[in-house]
Design a protein around this motif. Structure first.
Motif, PDB file in Angstrom:
ATOM      1  N   GLY A  28      13.874  -2.087  -1.966  1.00 59.71           N
ATOM      2  CA  GLY A  28      13.236  -2.921  -2.974  1.00 59.71           C
ATOM      3  C   GLY A  28      11.730  -3.006  -2.829  1.00 59.71           C
ATOM      4  O   GLY A  28      11.153  -2.633  -1.804  1.00 59.71           O
ATOM      5  N   SER A  29      11.076  -3.528  -3.868  1.00 62.30           N
ATOM      6  CA  SER A  29       9.616  -3.592  -3.912  1.00 62.30           C
ATOM      7  C   SER A  29       9.045  -4.537  -2.863  1.00 62.30           C
ATOM      8  O   SER A  29       7.867  -4.458  -2.529  1.00 62.30           O
ATOM      9  CB  SER A  29       9.148  -4.006  -5.304  1.00 62.30           C
ATOM     10  OG  SER A  29       9.692  -5.267  -5.632  1.00 62.30           O
ATOM     11  N   ASP A  30       9.872  -5.435  -2.296  1.00 62.90           N
ATOM     12  CA  ASP A  30       9.388  -6.368  -1.288  1.00 62.90           C
ATOM     13  C   ASP A  30       9.444  -5.774   0.124  1.00 62.90           C
ATOM     14  O   ASP A  30       9.004  -6.412   1.075  1.00 62.90           O
ATOM     15  CB  ASP A  30      10.204  -7.657  -1.327  1.00 62.90           C
ATOM     16  CG  ASP A  30      11.693  -7.410  -1.089  1.00 62.90           C
ATOM     17  OD1 ASP A  30      12.162  -6.311  -1.432  1.00 62.90           O
ATOM     18  OD2 ASP A  30      12.360  -8.315  -0.569  1.00 62.90           O
ATOM     19  N   LEU A  31       9.952  -4.548   0.276  1.00 62.45           N
ATOM     20  CA  LEU A  31      10.102  -3.937   1.595  1.00 62.45           C
ATOM     21  C   LEU A  31       8.927  -3.046   1.956  1.00 62.45           C
ATOM     22  O   LEU A  31       8.422  -2.291   1.120  1.00 62.45           O
ATOM     23  CB  LEU A  31      11.367  -3.078   1.650  1.00 62.45           C
ATOM     24  CG  LEU A  31      12.692  -3.812   1.750  1.00 62.45           C
ATOM     25  CD1 LEU A  31      13.840  -2.808   1.724  1.00 62.45           C
ATOM     26  CD2 LEU A  31      12.754  -4.626   3.022  1.00 62.45           C
ATOM     27  N   THR A  32       8.512  -3.136   3.219  1.00 59.69           N
ATOM     28  CA  THR A  32       7.550  -2.197   3.788  1.00 59.69           C
ATOM     29  C   THR A  32       8.196  -1.629   5.034  1.00 59.69           C
ATOM     30  O   THR A  32       8.584  -2.388   5.930  1.00 59.69           O
ATOM     31  CB  THR A  32       6.231  -2.897   4.157  1.00 59.69           C
ATOM     32  OG1 THR A  32       5.662  -3.449   2.969  1.00 59.69           O
ATOM     33  CG2 THR A  32       5.255  -1.921   4.777  1.00 59.69           C
TER      34      THR A  32
ATOM     35  N   THR B 165       5.633   1.301  -8.530  1.00 54.59           N
ATOM     36  CA  THR B 165       4.901   0.445  -7.594  1.00 54.59           C
ATOM     37  C   THR B 165       5.008   0.930  -6.159  1.00 54.59           C
ATOM     38  O   THR B 165       4.401   0.354  -5.260  1.00 54.59           O
ATOM     39  CB  THR B 165       5.433  -1.003  -7.663  1.00 54.59           C
ATOM     40  OG1 THR B 165       6.823  -0.999  -7.330  1.00 54.59           O
ATOM     41  CG2 THR B 165       5.248  -1.581  -9.064  1.00 54.59           C
ATOM     42  N   SER B 166       5.760   1.971  -5.921  1.00 57.08           N
ATOM     43  CA  SER B 166       6.029   2.460  -4.574  1.00 57.08           C
ATOM     44  C   SER B 166       4.877   3.292  -4.015  1.00 57.08           C
ATOM     45  O   SER B 166       4.189   4.006  -4.746  1.00 57.08           O
ATOM     46  CB  SER B 166       7.296   3.319  -4.588  1.00 57.08           C
ATOM     47  OG  SER B 166       7.485   3.946  -3.345  1.00 57.08           O
TER      48      SER B 166
ATOM     49  N   GLY C 276       9.507   0.074  -2.705  1.00 57.44           N
ATOM     50  CA  GLY C 276       8.610  -0.516  -1.723  1.00 57.44           C
ATOM     51  C   GLY C 276       7.663   0.507  -1.126  1.00 57.44           C
ATOM     52  O   GLY C 276       7.422   1.570  -1.696  1.00 57.44           O
TER      53      GLY C 276
END
Length: 129
Positions: A13-17, A48-49, A32
């Motif tokens: 997901g976009s909240d993961l780094t 957005t990645s 992410g």
């Protein structure tokens, strides 16, 4: 070997780094950020990645930012993509508006570039617009 299931996929997901290399036998969808190399069967990258590392996949559909080399049998670079690195492909599609800073090279699966027969497989380049 009955583990050949095409319905398996993983989503980042976009909240993961993630810092580190990723290796997946399944299909992978990344929204992410990844700092490391990615190896998978099929990769879909969201707008957005961000990926900082090499990508190796059978098929890849890139819409975000990649800083590193890309090797794929079937590669689609969407108009929102920003690629900084060399691109190695068998079949390539680039949407109008995509930005790539690097070299493009058709993969030579037989490693016989100088001995290629006349009428052999030719690189396929498709420009989508």
């Amino acid at each position: 070997m009955a583990s050949k299931s095409n319905s398996t996929f993983s989503v980042l997901g976009s909240d993961l780094t993630i810092t580190g290399d990723i290796q997946a036998s399944a299909d992978l969808h990344i929204d992410g950020s990844v700092e490391g190399d990615i190896a998978c069967s099929s990769l879909v990258q969201g707008e957005t990645s961000t990926v900082k590392g090499a990508i190796k996949a059978e098929s890849a559909r890139l819409a975000g930012t990649v800083e590193g080399s890309i090797t794929a049998r079937e590669l689609v670079i969407l108009k929102s993509a920003r690629i900084m690195g060399d691109v190695f492909y068998d079949a390539l599609t680039i949407e109008q508006g995509a930005q790539v800073e690097g070299r493009f090279a058709h993969r030579d699966t037989k490693a016989k570039a100088s001995a290629a027969p006349q009428g052999g497989t030719k690189p396929e380049l498709t420009v989508a617009g």
